[in-house]
Design an enzyme around this catalytic site. Structure first.
Site, short mmCIF file in Angstrom:
data_model
loop_
_atom_site.label_atom_id
_atom_site.label_comp_id
_atom_site.label_asym_id
_atom_site.label_seq_id
_atom_site.Cartn_x
_atom_site.Cartn_y
_atom_site.Cartn_z
N SER A 35 0.07 -7.48 -8.00
CA SER A 35 -0.91 -8.55 -7.85
C SER A 35 -2.05 -8.40 -8.87
O SER A 35 -1.78 -8.45 -10.06
CB SER A 35 -1.41 -8.56 -6.40
OG SER A 35 -2.10 -9.75 -6.10
N ASP A 121 7.35 -14.95 -1.76
CA ASP A 121 5.96 -14.68 -2.11
C ASP A 121 5.14 -15.96 -2.01
O ASP A 121 5.34 -16.91 -2.79
CB ASP A 121 5.87 -14.11 -3.53
CG ASP A 121 4.52 -13.45 -3.83
OD1 ASP A 121 3.49 -13.99 -3.36
OD2 ASP A 121 4.50 -12.42 -4.51
N HIS A 155 4.54 -11.18 -0.59
CA HIS A 155 3.64 -10.57 -1.57
C HIS A 155 3.37 -9.13 -1.16
O HIS A 155 2.79 -8.86 -0.10
CB HIS A 155 2.33 -11.36 -1.58
CG HIS A 155 1.45 -11.07 -2.75
ND1 HIS A 155 1.76 -11.48 -4.03
CD2 HIS A 155 0.26 -10.42 -2.84
CE1 HIS A 155 0.79 -11.11 -4.86
NE2 HIS A 155 -0.13 -10.45 -4.16
#
Length: 328
Positions: A35, A121, A155
């Site tokens: 991320s 995600d 995620h």
């Protein structure tokens, strides 16, 4: 059980900090991140491609995607890939190289890249990761880029032994997906690695070290950096065996301040390190007023040079890297 582990991890925040040591390491390194850590890994790779020979990106987009704008970062660079202008990004990248703010782009061609984006995600959609792939293909041969777009993961960092349900968001952003992301990434970057079993323990030492000495102009917190970071040292590397260095950047809400050593202990890198003689450096970002989620700077909260080798965060981590190699 997860809450108990987090409690123990947070108690660890009070542990004594050691001075970061030097080891018998190769002169180059590789990086990875999740991320915001993915964006930082990409930035560090591009800025220092002369000594960083590969990058593994878990849920991240292209270099300088945010163009120095927080709103662009939180919208376009997370969920609107059609609005990502690679021409403008490449123009900035070339200008930065021409003026010495990043290493020559020709260095990128000798490296390898691994890109992971889960099909579920909901934070950073796959189209953004594919823009990163497109960015890299401008500098690296397609044969050196491995992409994984077929794992039904939310995620988070995918592992084969720890974390929440693979396709559901959890508060530590580590997903048990029956997929060893750390191994797959490092094996692509280096090749020929031994794969740990899903039940493998960790025989090395996870050390909490002082990050403050790597920031000279102001306290580390001024730049959104924690006062301490982690380094994992397998017993062979501690004994002087020649080892390799990998730098792993946590994501937002994943730093020591929020979850203690959870990412450093459970993201899957340490078991790979034990079998294959890697030292894993886990630098730590933290919250400040302009960065309430403890993200790495990939939109400019520390200044306009955030994506270059003049960046406060990149400079600090570079000093950490060079310390481990005996160069700082």
């Amino acid at each position: 059980m997860m809450g108990y582990i987090l409690l123990l991890a947070l108690i660890g925040l009070c542990s004594a900090q050691s001075r970061l040591g030097s080891y018998n390491l190769d002169s180059t390194a590789t990086v990875s991140g999740l991320s915001s850590g993915a964006y930082m890994a990409n930035q560090f790779h591009v800025a220092h491609s002369g000594k960083v020979t590969g990058a593994a990106i878990f849920a991240g987009g292209p270099y300088y995607c945010a163009l120095g704008n927080a709103l662009t970062a939180s919208t376009t660079c997370m969920k609107i890939p059609s609005a990502i202008g690679l021409l403008a990004i490449r123009t900035y990248t070339q200008t930065a190289a021409n003026t010495g703010f990043i290493d020559p782009l020709s260095n990128l061609g000798r490296g390898r890249v691994f890109i992971f984006s889960g099909t579920k995600d909901s934070v950073l959609i796959q189209g953004v990761a594919k823009k990163l792939q497109e960015f890299y293909t401008g500098y690296i041969s397609s044969a050196s880029i491995k992409t994984v777009y077929n794992v039904a993961a939310e995620h988070g960092m995918p592992t084969d032994s720890y974390g929440g349900t693979c396709g559901i968001l959890n508060d530590v952003y580590i997903n048990n997906c029956n997929y060893n992301g750390a191994y797959e990434a490092l094996n692509h970057l280096y090749g020929g690695l031994q794969k740990p079993s899903s039940s493998a323990g960790q025989s090395g030492q996870l050390i909490l070290f002082d990050q403050s000495e790597f920031f000279n102009l102001a306290p580390a917190i001024t730049y959104g950096m924690d006062s301490a970071g982690y380094i994992y040292v397998p017993s062979a590397c501690a004994s002087g065996t020649r080892c390799r260095l990998h730098i792993a950047f946590h994501g937002c809400l994943q730093g020591r301040e929020k979850v203690g050593d959870t990412f450093a202990r459970y993201a899957g890198y340490n078991q790979v390190a034990d079998l294959n003689n890697f030292i894993i450096l886990y630098p730590q970002a933290r919250t400040i007023l302009t960065n309430p989620n403890g993200c790495w700077d990939w939109w400019g909260y520390t200044g306009i040079a955030y994506a270059t080798n003049d960046s406060f965060q990149i400079t600090g981590v570079d000093r950490m890297m060079r310390r481990t190699q005996g160069l700082y």
